[in-house]
Design an enzyme around this catalytic site. Sequence first.
Site, PDB file in Angstrom:
ATOM      1  N   SER A  90      44.705  36.265  43.381  1.00  0.00           N
ATOM      2  CA  SER A  90      44.643  34.793  43.201  1.00  0.00           C
ATOM      3  C   SER A  90      44.702  34.214  44.585  1.00  0.00           C
ATOM      4  CB  SER A  90      45.896  34.221  42.372  1.00  0.00           C
ATOM      5  OG  SER A  90      45.685  34.455  41.092  1.00  0.00           O
ATOM      6  N   THR A 125      54.149  39.593  29.799  1.00  0.00           N
ATOM      7  CA  THR A 125      53.001  40.210  30.569  1.00  0.00           C
ATOM      8  C   THR A 125      53.296  40.856  31.794  1.00  0.00           C
ATOM      9  OG1 THR A 125      52.358  38.195  32.123  1.00  0.00           O
ATOM     10  CG2 THR A 125      51.295  38.122  29.901  1.00  0.00           C
ATOM     11  N   ASN A 180      51.285  43.913  33.663  1.00  0.00           N
ATOM     12  CA  ASN A 180      50.637  43.420  34.918  1.00  0.00           C
ATOM     13  C   ASN A 180      51.569  44.215  36.080  1.00  0.00           C
ATOM     14  OD1 ASN A 180      49.066  42.495  37.052  1.00  0.00           O
ATOM     15  ND2 ASN A 180      49.542  40.483  36.573  1.00  0.00           N
ATOM     16  N   HIS A 196      40.792  44.254  37.241  1.00  0.00           N
ATOM     17  CA  HIS A 196      42.234  43.958  37.281  1.00  0.00           C
ATOM     18  C   HIS A 196      42.556  43.533  36.087  1.00  0.00           C
ATOM     19  CE1 HIS A 196      45.837  42.218  38.570  1.00  0.00           C
ATOM     20  NE2 HIS A 196      45.445  40.966  38.535  1.00  0.00           N
ATOM     21  N   LYS A 231      37.385  39.413  27.845  1.00  0.00           N
ATOM     22  CA  LYS A 231      36.746  38.555  28.344  1.00  0.00           C
ATOM     23  C   LYS A 231      35.695  38.790  29.341  1.00  0.00           C
ATOM     24  CE  LYS A 231      39.922  35.146  26.613  1.00  0.00           C
ATOM     25  NZ  LYS A 231      40.716  34.044  26.929  1.00  0.00           N
ATOM     26  N   GLU A 249      52.315  42.372  46.925  1.00  0.00           N
ATOM     27  CA  GLU A 249      52.769  40.812  47.047  1.00  0.00           C
ATOM     28  C   GLU A 249      54.181  40.677  46.716  1.00  0.00           C
ATOM     29  OE1 GLU A 249      51.782  38.343  43.495  1.00  0.00           O
ATOM     30  OE2 GLU A 249      50.216  39.631  43.320  1.00  0.00           O
ATOM     31  N   CYS A 292      47.903  40.406  43.955  1.00  0.00           N
ATOM     32  CA  CYS A 292      47.166  41.446  43.255  1.00  0.00           C
ATOM     33  C   CYS A 292      45.740  42.252  43.791  1.00  0.00           C
ATOM     34  CB  CYS A 292      46.378  40.795  41.854  1.00  0.00           C
ATOM     35  SG  CYS A 292      47.568  40.224  40.906  1.00  0.00           S
TER      36      CYS A 292
END
Length: 409
Positions: free
Chosen positions: A291, A95, A257, A183, A192, A19, A53
Amino acid sequence: MERQNISYSDIGHLQVGTETIQDKSKAVKTVLMDLFVKHGNTDIEGVDCINACYGGTAALFNAINWIESSSWDGRYAIVVAADIAVYASGPARPTGGAGAVAMLIGANAVLSIDRGLRSTYMAHVYDFYKPDLNSEYPRVNGKLSIQCFLKALDVTYKGYKTKAARIKNKDVDMGYFDYMTFHSPYCKLVQKSFARLCYQDYLASDNVTDKLEQYRHVAVEDSYTNRELERAFISHSKDEFDKKTAPSLLIPKNVGNMYTATLYSCIASLFVSHSPEEMLGKRIGAFSYGSGLASSMFSFTVTSDIDRLRPFCHDLSHLTHHLNNRIKIAPEDFEMMMKKREQNHHLPNRTPSYPANRLSQGTYHIVQVDEEHRRTYTRTSVLDTLHRHPQSPLNSNNNECSAHYCPHM
């Protein structure tokens, strides 16, 4: 190519998932073609797959579909997932990271994708996007993006389970996977996510656990933002998370990331974090999310042939060396570098000033952008920096010269 001693003529398909856009028309894949043209190979299918991503996963699926199709001519495919993840100054900036993963795709692989067990969920959402073509920085709705991520995880997991029941006659829960990779925009979201899958397993079972039963009837939409539910299942699943997923975070924890490359760095991390014997015959689940949104859940099975697995694992051993040899800089220096990057973004007629002697041996890097925005790359010199396994074909007598490479390739 060098690490596996593969001839450039043996590649028939090359796709890049990214991307990070340098040109609105010219594919990154065409830049990589310089490596093949000089060896006389221009018969290579594929271009770029672009989506936040998820582009690397789309490229992987396309390469696998090519090999399984009537178009396959017996050669290998290569998938490159590569990105630079940068954010405007603020809480998201730490990040960010940058990285690339190259995957060699072919028949009888050491790491085989489980055929037919692929579940996909797509939707139109503005959770993370880059509408300003004059800036590298995304627009991010963090709360919405997390909800989209978890919903995509729910839907693809249910779809995977449905397909496994139909194709394999298997009732799938988290016990079905030896390892689970995700991911990883940031590592807390991975924990989570693991807990979320355990929550889905609990809802699908008849088991009753006093501390968890109160969450059985929470409305689906409310469950995505219910912090008590989240904490309860993170605690409930911690031991399994530490065993099945935490080892996959070695690279993301250290690099940040990498957008399209992140999931595949997690899979590589598993093999760096375990011995070949520990990985033998194991099943690895994978959840890919981008996303916008695009997502899939699928799985791999590791070979049961230890003699094939050992060289595969050894070929990844250089990753620890590279992580340990990174250069530490102060946050204020990083901020200054990012400011300079903003000023130079897409400017023509410039020469990057980063010192090449700080780059690892064998690194390809940009040396000039001319007045027409044409980019020139070169390579730092390298003298056999590959970590080779004794059984690797690179050590055969008829390949003695392959230990030396010319600079400026």
